[in-house]
Design a protein around this motif. Structure first.
Motif, PDB file in Angstrom:
ATOM      1  N   GLY A 169       1.100  -1.199  -0.167  1.00  0.00           N
ATOM      2  CA  GLY A 169      -0.113   0.118   0.135  1.00  0.00           C
ATOM      3  C   GLY A 169       1.013   1.279  -0.157  1.00  0.00           C
ATOM      4  O   GLY A 169       1.930   0.906  -0.801  1.00  0.00           O
ATOM      5  N   GLU A 170       0.075   2.121   0.761  1.00  0.00           N
ATOM      6  CA  GLU A 170       1.343   3.906   0.630  1.00  0.00           C
ATOM      7  C   GLU A 170       2.371   3.352   1.015  1.00  0.00           C
ATOM      8  O   GLU A 170       2.353   2.119   2.600  1.00  0.00           O
ATOM      9  N   GLY A 171       3.103   4.085   1.159  1.00  0.00           N
ATOM     10  CA  GLY A 171       4.483   3.884   1.658  1.00  0.00           C
ATOM     11  C   GLY A 171       4.629   5.140   2.893  1.00  0.00           C
ATOM     12  O   GLY A 171       4.080   6.131   2.953  1.00  0.00           O
ATOM     13  N   ALA A 172       5.837   5.195   2.947  1.00  0.00           N
ATOM     14  CA  ALA A 172       6.042   6.048   4.578  1.00  0.00           C
ATOM     15  C   ALA A 172       6.487   6.897   3.810  1.00  0.00           C
ATOM     16  O   ALA A 172       5.519   8.740   4.310  1.00  0.00           O
ATOM     17  N   SER A 173       6.627   8.093   2.742  1.00  0.00           N
ATOM     18  CA  SER A 173       7.446   9.471   1.835  1.00  0.00           C
ATOM     19  C   SER A 173       5.996   9.783   1.594  1.00  0.00           C
ATOM     20  O   SER A 173       5.858  11.447   2.085  1.00  0.00           O
ATOM     21  N   ALA A 174       4.616   9.265   1.622  1.00  0.00           N
ATOM     22  CA  ALA A 174       3.643   9.989   0.744  1.00  0.00           C
ATOM     23  C   ALA A 174       3.112  10.797   2.305  1.00  0.00           C
ATOM     24  O   ALA A 174       1.998  11.001   1.904  1.00  0.00           O
ATOM     25  N   ARG A 175       2.798   9.755   3.695  1.00  0.00           N
ATOM     26  CA  ARG A 175       2.468  10.709   4.508  1.00  0.00           C
ATOM     27  C   ARG A 175       2.905  12.061   5.305  1.00  0.00           C
ATOM     28  O   ARG A 175       2.953  12.010   6.546  1.00  0.00           O
ATOM     29  N   LEU A 176       4.885  11.627   5.308  1.00  0.00           N
ATOM     30  CA  LEU A 176       5.599  12.800   5.681  1.00  0.00           C
ATOM     31  C   LEU A 176       5.441  14.181   5.522  1.00  0.00           C
ATOM     32  O   LEU A 176       5.141  14.454   3.895  1.00  0.00           O
ATOM     33  N   PRO A 177       4.665  15.117   5.875  1.00  0.00           N
ATOM     34  CA  PRO A 177       5.234  16.806   5.655  1.00  0.00           C
ATOM     35  C   PRO A 177       6.695  16.671   5.273  1.00  0.00           C
ATOM     36  O   PRO A 177       7.487  16.009   5.216  1.00  0.00           O
ATOM     37  N   ASP A 178       6.539  17.370   3.796  1.00  0.00           N
ATOM     38  CA  ASP A 178       7.687  18.108   2.553  1.00  0.00           C
ATOM     39  C   ASP A 178       8.168  18.863   3.829  1.00  0.00           C
ATOM     40  O   ASP A 178       8.480  20.419   4.730  1.00  0.00           O
ATOM     41  N   SER A 179       9.904  18.646   4.254  1.00  0.00           N
ATOM     42  CA  SER A 179      11.101  19.138   4.930  1.00  0.00           C
ATOM     43  C   SER A 179      11.406  20.735   4.331  1.00  0.00           C
ATOM     44  O   SER A 179      11.619  21.690   4.677  1.00  0.00           O
ATOM     45  N   HIS A 180      11.227  20.268   2.668  1.00  0.00           N
ATOM     46  CA  HIS A 180      11.673  21.451   2.009  1.00  0.00           C
ATOM     47  C   HIS A 180      12.695  21.272   1.719  1.00  0.00           C
ATOM     48  O   HIS A 180      13.520  21.719   0.618  1.00  0.00           O
ATOM     49  N   ALA A 181      13.718  20.762   2.422  1.00  0.00           N
ATOM     50  CA  ALA A 181      14.803  19.125   2.053  1.00  0.00           C
ATOM     51  C   ALA A 181      15.073  18.778   0.978  1.00  0.00           C
ATOM     52  O   ALA A 181      13.647  18.264   0.844  1.00  0.00           O
ATOM     53  N   ARG A 182      15.597  18.614   0.073  1.00  0.00           N
ATOM     54  CA  ARG A 182      15.952  17.263  -1.281  1.00  0.00           C
ATOM     55  C   ARG A 182      17.714  16.334  -1.244  1.00  0.00           C
ATOM     56  O   ARG A 182      17.879  17.210  -0.814  1.00  0.00           O
ATOM     57  N   LEU A 183      17.055  15.250  -1.245  1.00  0.00           N
ATOM     58  CA  LEU A 183      17.762  14.920  -1.577  1.00  0.00           C
ATOM     59  C   LEU A 183      18.044  14.728  -3.672  1.00  0.00           C
ATOM     60  O   LEU A 183      17.662  14.587  -4.168  1.00  0.00           O
ATOM     61  N   LEU A 184      19.259  15.558  -3.793  1.00  0.00           N
ATOM     62  CA  LEU A 184      19.762  15.676  -4.973  1.00  0.00           C
ATOM     63  C   LEU A 184      20.670  14.904  -5.667  1.00  0.00           C
ATOM     64  O   LEU A 184      19.997  14.303  -6.988  1.00  0.00           O
ATOM     65  N   ARG A 185      21.028  13.680  -5.122  1.00  0.00           N
ATOM     66  CA  ARG A 185      22.220  12.775  -5.753  1.00  0.00           C
ATOM     67  C   ARG A 185      22.967  12.010  -4.383  1.00  0.00           C
ATOM     68  O   ARG A 185      23.145  12.345  -3.730  1.00  0.00           O
TER      69      ARG A 185
END
Length: 212
Positions: free
Chosen positions: A145-161
């Motif tokens: 079903g739905e994974g953890a990332s879809a339920r988390l608030p966006d911190s506005h930090a990003r993994l670039l690579r």
């Protein structure tokens, strides 16, 4: 097909791990929960809808698990490393076809474990010990079903690579290719093995987390 699901920061305690993340990324991870029977608990930070950061540490409220804790947390070398402070220790790749990957790779895929936390459930396959090429070959996860990332608030930090370095870079890249991850992690030859995560803080500045 597989892709980056999350990166993993190991720590002696969740408090130490949370402070490390806030220091480097400028935002606090939120409480996750307990991995019952596995001897760990976690905190999470959303890096957009499809990716997140996990802080994981031994859970002092649980009895010693029957099997070693995930991500080598019981390994003497890892314990010594985390005594010096939290740090990036691994990454996890998401696949919608776990059974097909395991059937193709055979024992090299590792044992599939079913896990849950609250109403989240998933299956993970960790490469057999000492076949993870210093944690550059990720555990595979298939969310039910739905994974953890879809339920988390966006911190506005990003993994670039994600980047990797290893003395046996060709072997690592071949193993990644078998899992459909040749584009997710680029590994170059180096005398020392390490995983490197390039991230952007919410204020736009870029930071690097490294496993070595």
């Amino acid at each position: 097909m597989a892709e980056i699901d999350h990166i993993v920061v190991g720590a002696r305690t969740l408090e130490e791990g949370a402070a490390f993340v806030e220091e480097h990324l400028g935002v606090k991870p939120r409480p996750g929960g307990v991995h019952a029977g596995f001897g760990t608990h976690n905190m999470l930070l959303g890096l957009g809808r499809a990716c997140y950061l996990e802080v994981i540490a031994p859970d002092p409220a649980q009895p010693e698990p029957e099997h070693p804790r995930l991500f080598d947390l019981d390994d003497p070398a890892m314990k010594l490393r985390l005594e010096a402070g939290p740090g990036l220790i691994a990454w996890v790749a998401r696949t919608p076809v776990m059974d097909a990957v395991v059937a193709r790779l055979g024992p090299r895929a590792g044992e599939v474990k079913s896990m849950s936390r609250g109403d989240l459930s998933w299956r993970m396959a960790f490469p057999p010990q000492r076949q993870d090429m210093d944690n550059l070959i990720p555990a595979l996860i298939q969310w039910q079903g739905e994974g953890a990332s879809a339920r988390l608030p966006d911190s506005h930090a990003r993994l670039l690579r994600l980047e990797g370095e290893h003395p046996e870079a060709d072997s690592v890249n071949a193993a990644l290719g078998e899992r459909g991850l040749e584009e997710a992690l680029k590994v170059r030859r180096s005398p020392h093995a390490r995983l490197v995560a390039r991230l952007r803080r919410p204020d736009g500045t870029e930071v690097t987390l490294s496993s070595g």
